[in-house]
Design a protein around this motif. Structure first.
Motif, PDB file in Angstrom:
ATOM      1  N   MET A   1      28.802  60.517  25.251  1.00  0.00           N
ATOM      2  CA  MET A   1      30.058  59.540  24.708  1.00  0.00           C
ATOM      3  C   MET A   1      31.319  60.301  25.392  1.00  0.00           C
ATOM      4  O   MET A   1      31.430  61.346  25.548  1.00  0.00           O
ATOM      5  CB  MET A   1      30.169  59.191  23.557  1.00  0.00           C
ATOM      6  N   ILE A   2      32.071  59.505  26.289  1.00  0.00           N
ATOM      7  CA  ILE A   2      33.256  59.768  26.689  1.00  0.00           C
ATOM      8  C   ILE A   2      34.426  58.886  26.341  1.00  0.00           C
ATOM      9  O   ILE A   2      34.462  57.797  26.071  1.00  0.00           O
ATOM     10  CB  ILE A   2      33.230  59.599  28.279  1.00  0.00           C
ATOM     11  N   ALA A   3      35.658  59.886  26.162  1.00  0.00           N
ATOM     12  CA  ALA A   3      36.887  59.116  25.746  1.00  0.00           C
ATOM     13  C   ALA A   3      37.855  59.160  26.852  1.00  0.00           C
ATOM     14  O   ALA A   3      38.002  60.122  27.527  1.00  0.00           O
ATOM     15  CB  ALA A   3      37.622  59.876  24.555  1.00  0.00           C
ATOM     16  N   LEU A   4      38.526  57.776  26.984  1.00  0.00           N
ATOM     17  CA  LEU A   4      39.297  57.706  28.220  1.00  0.00           C
ATOM     18  C   LEU A   4      40.664  57.061  27.318  1.00  0.00           C
ATOM     19  O   LEU A   4      40.522  56.215  26.583  1.00  0.00           O
ATOM     20  CB  LEU A   4      38.931  56.547  29.166  1.00  0.00           C
ATOM     21  N   ILE A   5      42.036  57.809  27.654  1.00  0.00           N
ATOM     22  CA  ILE A   5      42.924  57.300  27.165  1.00  0.00           C
ATOM     23  C   ILE A   5      44.097  56.954  28.100  1.00  0.00           C
ATOM     24  O   ILE A   5      44.347  57.757  29.160  1.00  0.00           O
ATOM     25  CB  ILE A   5      43.866  58.626  26.319  1.00  0.00           C
ATOM     26  N   PRO A   6      44.366  55.542  28.210  1.00  0.00           N
ATOM     27  CA  PRO A   6      45.321  55.089  29.154  1.00  0.00           C
ATOM     28  C   PRO A   6      46.748  55.220  28.733  1.00  0.00           C
ATOM     29  O   PRO A   6      47.202  55.177  27.735  1.00  0.00           O
ATOM     30  CB  PRO A   6      44.875  53.726  29.187  1.00  0.00           C
ATOM     31  N   ALA A   7      47.787  55.732  29.708  1.00  0.00           N
ATOM     32  CA  ALA A   7      49.246  55.847  29.284  1.00  0.00           C
ATOM     33  C   ALA A   7      50.060  55.375  30.299  1.00  0.00           C
ATOM     34  O   ALA A   7      50.243  56.641  31.413  1.00  0.00           O
ATOM     35  CB  ALA A   7      49.310  57.399  28.804  1.00  0.00           C
ATOM     36  N   ARG A   8      50.603  54.491  30.569  1.00  0.00           N
ATOM     37  CA  ARG A   8      51.322  54.160  31.715  1.00  0.00           C
ATOM     38  C   ARG A   8      52.881  54.503  31.510  1.00  0.00           C
ATOM     39  O   ARG A   8      53.358  54.530  30.069  1.00  0.00           O
ATOM     40  CB  ARG A   8      51.173  52.585  31.714  1.00  0.00           C
ATOM     41  N   ASN A   9      53.521  54.504  32.479  1.00  0.00           N
ATOM     42  CA  ASN A   9      54.874  55.283  32.349  1.00  0.00           C
ATOM     43  C   ASN A   9      55.910  54.108  31.919  1.00  0.00           C
ATOM     44  O   ASN A   9      56.824  54.335  31.004  1.00  0.00           O
ATOM     45  CB  ASN A   9      55.346  56.033  33.539  1.00  0.00           C
ATOM     46  N   ASN A  10      55.923  53.146  32.765  1.00  0.00           N
ATOM     47  CA  ASN A  10      57.142  52.182  32.775  1.00  0.00           C
ATOM     48  C   ASN A  10      56.922  50.926  31.757  1.00  0.00           C
ATOM     49  O   ASN A  10      56.505  49.695  32.378  1.00  0.00           O
ATOM     50  CB  ASN A  10      57.358  51.770  34.152  1.00  0.00           C
ATOM     51  N   SER A  11      56.790  51.120  30.428  1.00  0.00           N
ATOM     52  CA  SER A  11      56.686  50.163  29.677  1.00  0.00           C
ATOM     53  C   SER A  11      57.925  49.452  29.331  1.00  0.00           C
ATOM     54  O   SER A  11      58.971  49.648  29.480  1.00  0.00           O
ATOM     55  CB  SER A  11      56.217  50.684  28.391  1.00  0.00           C
ATOM     56  N   TYR A  87      35.167  60.223  37.964  1.00  0.00           N
ATOM     57  CA  TYR A  87      34.355  61.406  37.330  1.00  0.00           C
ATOM     58  C   TYR A  87      32.913  61.088  37.306  1.00  0.00           C
ATOM     59  O   TYR A  87      32.221  61.946  36.741  1.00  0.00           O
ATOM     60  CB  TYR A  87      35.039  61.604  35.681  1.00  0.00           C
ATOM     61  N   GLY A  88      32.561  60.357  38.274  1.00  0.00           N
ATOM     62  CA  GLY A  88      31.124  59.758  38.340  1.00  0.00           C
ATOM     63  C   GLY A  88      30.205  59.642  36.927  1.00  0.00           C
ATOM     64  O   GLY A  88      29.334  60.259  36.691  1.00  0.00           O
ATOM     65  N   LEU A  89      30.936  58.895  36.133  1.00  0.00           N
ATOM     66  CA  LEU A  89      30.270  58.618  34.825  1.00  0.00           C
ATOM     67  C   LEU A  89      28.989  57.887  35.097  1.00  0.00           C
ATOM     68  O   LEU A  89      29.046  56.952  35.864  1.00  0.00           O
ATOM     69  CB  LEU A  89      31.129  58.131  33.769  1.00  0.00           C
ATOM     70  N   PRO A  90      27.753  58.221  34.334  1.00  0.00           N
ATOM     71  CA  PRO A  90      26.557  57.551  34.418  1.00  0.00           C
ATOM     72  C   PRO A  90      26.502  56.284  33.851  1.00  0.00           C
ATOM     73  O   PRO A  90      27.233  55.970  33.032  1.00  0.00           O
ATOM     74  CB  PRO A  90      25.650  58.569  33.949  1.00  0.00           C
ATOM     75  N   ASP A  91      25.558  55.375  34.347  1.00  0.00           N
ATOM     76  CA  ASP A  91      25.708  53.941  33.964  1.00  0.00           C
ATOM     77  C   ASP A  91      25.471  53.828  32.592  1.00  0.00           C
ATOM     78  O   ASP A  91      25.666  52.814  31.834  1.00  0.00           O
ATOM     79  CB  ASP A  91      24.572  53.218  34.694  1.00  0.00           C
ATOM     80  N   CYS A 170      42.442  49.492  18.704  1.00  0.00           N
ATOM     81  CA  CYS A 170      42.074  50.769  18.481  1.00  0.00           C
ATOM     82  C   CYS A 170      40.833  51.391  19.061  1.00  0.00           C
ATOM     83  O   CYS A 170      40.916  52.646  19.567  1.00  0.00           O
ATOM     84  CB  CYS A 170      41.607  50.939  16.887  1.00  0.00           C
ATOM     85  N   PHE A 171      39.653  50.680  19.262  1.00  0.00           N
ATOM     86  CA  PHE A 171      38.657  50.902  19.950  1.00  0.00           C
ATOM     87  C   PHE A 171      38.226  49.843  20.853  1.00  0.00           C
ATOM     88  O   PHE A 171      37.747  48.806  20.383  1.00  0.00           O
ATOM     89  CB  PHE A 171      37.270  51.434  18.885  1.00  0.00           C
ATOM     90  N   TYR A 172      37.709  50.296  21.940  1.00  0.00           N
ATOM     91  CA  TYR A 172      36.897  49.484  23.180  1.00  0.00           C
ATOM     92  C   TYR A 172      35.884  50.393  23.407  1.00  0.00           C
ATOM     93  O   TYR A 172      35.953  51.435  23.881  1.00  0.00           O
ATOM     94  CB  TYR A 172      37.717  48.822  24.255  1.00  0.00           C
ATOM     95  N   VAL A 173      34.502  50.109  23.133  1.00  0.00           N
ATOM     96  CA  VAL A 173      33.416  50.925  23.688  1.00  0.00           C
ATOM     97  C   VAL A 173      32.628  50.119  24.680  1.00  0.00           C
ATOM     98  O   VAL A 173      32.272  49.193  24.360  1.00  0.00           O
ATOM     99  CB  VAL A 173      32.677  51.369  22.445  1.00  0.00           C
ATOM    100  N   LEU A 174      32.270  50.813  25.873  1.00  0.00           N
ATOM    101  CA  LEU A 174      31.688  50.106  26.958  1.00  0.00           C
ATOM    102  C   LEU A 174      30.531  50.988  27.427  1.00  0.00           C
ATOM    103  O   LEU A 174      30.593  51.833  27.776  1.00  0.00           O
ATOM    104  CB  LEU A 174      32.712  49.995  28.135  1.00  0.00           C
ATOM    105  N   LYS A 175      29.402  50.209  27.786  1.00  0.00           N
ATOM    106  CA  LYS A 175      28.454  50.855  28.494  1.00  0.00           C
ATOM    107  C   LYS A 175      28.878  50.806  30.029  1.00  0.00           C
ATOM    108  O   LYS A 175      29.030  49.786  30.754  1.00  0.00           O
ATOM    109  CB  LYS A 175      26.885  50.169  28.417  1.00  0.00           C
ATOM    110  N   VAL A 176      28.950  51.954  30.675  1.00  0.00           N
ATOM    111  CA  VAL A 176      29.542  52.041  31.996  1.00  0.00           C
ATOM    112  C   VAL A 176      28.816  51.340  32.890  1.00  0.00           C
ATOM    113  O   VAL A 176      29.436  50.371  33.482  1.00  0.00           O
ATOM    114  CB  VAL A 176      29.391  53.555  32.464  1.00  0.00           C
ATOM    115  N   GLY A 177      27.440  51.100  33.241  1.00  0.00           N
ATOM    116  CA  GLY A 177      26.758  50.395  34.168  1.00  0.00           C
ATOM    117  C   GLY A 177      27.311  48.992  33.857  1.00  0.00           C
ATOM    118  O   GLY A 177      27.371  48.245  34.993  1.00  0.00           O
ATOM    119  N   SER A 178      26.848  48.677  32.737  1.00  0.00           N
ATOM    120  CA  SER A 178      27.251  47.052  32.684  1.00  0.00           C
ATOM    121  C   SER A 178      28.545  46.572  32.843  1.00  0.00           C
ATOM    122  O   SER A 178      29.037  45.414  33.337  1.00  0.00           O
ATOM    123  CB  SER A 178      26.932  46.617  31.280  1.00  0.00           C
TER     124      SER A 178
END
Length: 224
Positions: A1-11, A87-91, A170-178
């Motif tokens: 399981m991988i965590a991705l944190i998005p943080a944009r500059n110009n809100s 990062y070549g995350l598997p499906d 708070c949480f979005y969990v996604l299966k990569v390939g789908s």
């Protein structure tokens, strides 16, 4: 399981939103520290174009967000897709999207979600909260200076209203390939993870930030 944190500059809603303080730490630090505290995350990735974050040693992987993925019109799908590709995350991997603007997560949440994923093997999971008094059956629109209900129902009191939920960020969990095939966050079968109203404060405005700070100060002895 991988965590991705998005943080944009110009809100636009709050200047420097992801760097705003909650207690003694920035919003982004709360989420990074949270992700690092979950032992079953094999990798934590920060996708950002914020210069100070790109320069700091945060102890996680960092993906310099492309300019076209950091505009007001950019879609979160593109940010997630870029990280998966880079990062070549598997499906068959589950990717957890953790937004810094929803900082009231606990470790217990993560373990409960992991159990749901193992038990149900969904394509996606989205955290939600009951919308309570803001039920769609109690909403109206205005036309020609007159008030009209959006839904015509015969309910007598709020106890008769069926529960309605809204995603809380708070949480979005996604299966990569789908996700790569379907290009959406809601993918059937999608299962919910219900959270309390307190945990569901999502910072999108100055008022949200004030509420989050008041809540944080009042509950400093909790896990967050």
């Amino acid at each position: 399981m991988i965590a991705l944190i998005p943080a944009r500059n110009n809100s636009k809603s709050i200047v420097g939103k992801n760097l705003q303080k909650l207690g003694k730490k920035r919003l982004i630090d709360h989420t990074i520290d949270y992700a690092k505290s979950i032992p079953f995350f094999k990798q934590v990735i920060l996708s950002t174009d914020i210069p100070v974050l790109l320069d700091e040693d945060l102890g996680i992987d960092k993906r310099h967000r492309k300019p076209e993925h950091a505009t007001d019109e950019a879609l979160m799908f593109n940010v997630v897709e870029d990280a998966i590709s880079a990062y070549g995350l598997p499906d068959d991997e589950y990717l957890w999207l953790l937004q810094p603007t929803s900082p009231f997560r606990t470790k217990e949440n993560a373990y409960e979600i992991r159990e749901l994923l193992h038990a149900e093997s969904p394509e996606s999971l989205i955290s939600v909260t009951d919308i309570g008094a803001n039920h769609p059956n109690r909403t109206y629109t205005i036309k020609d200076k007159n008030l009209y209900p959006l839904r015509y129902t015969n309910f007598v009191n709020k106890q008769l209203l069926k529960p309605v939920y809204i995603r809380n960020g708070c949480f979005y969990v996604l299966k990569v390939g789908s996700f790569l095939k379907r290009k959406e966050f809601f993918m059937k079968p999608c299962i919910p993870y219900e959270m309390s109203a307190e945990q569901s404060v999502n910072i999108d405005s100055r008022l949200d930030l004030l509420l989050a700070r008041a809540l944080y100060d009042a509950t400093h002895d909790k896990a967050w």
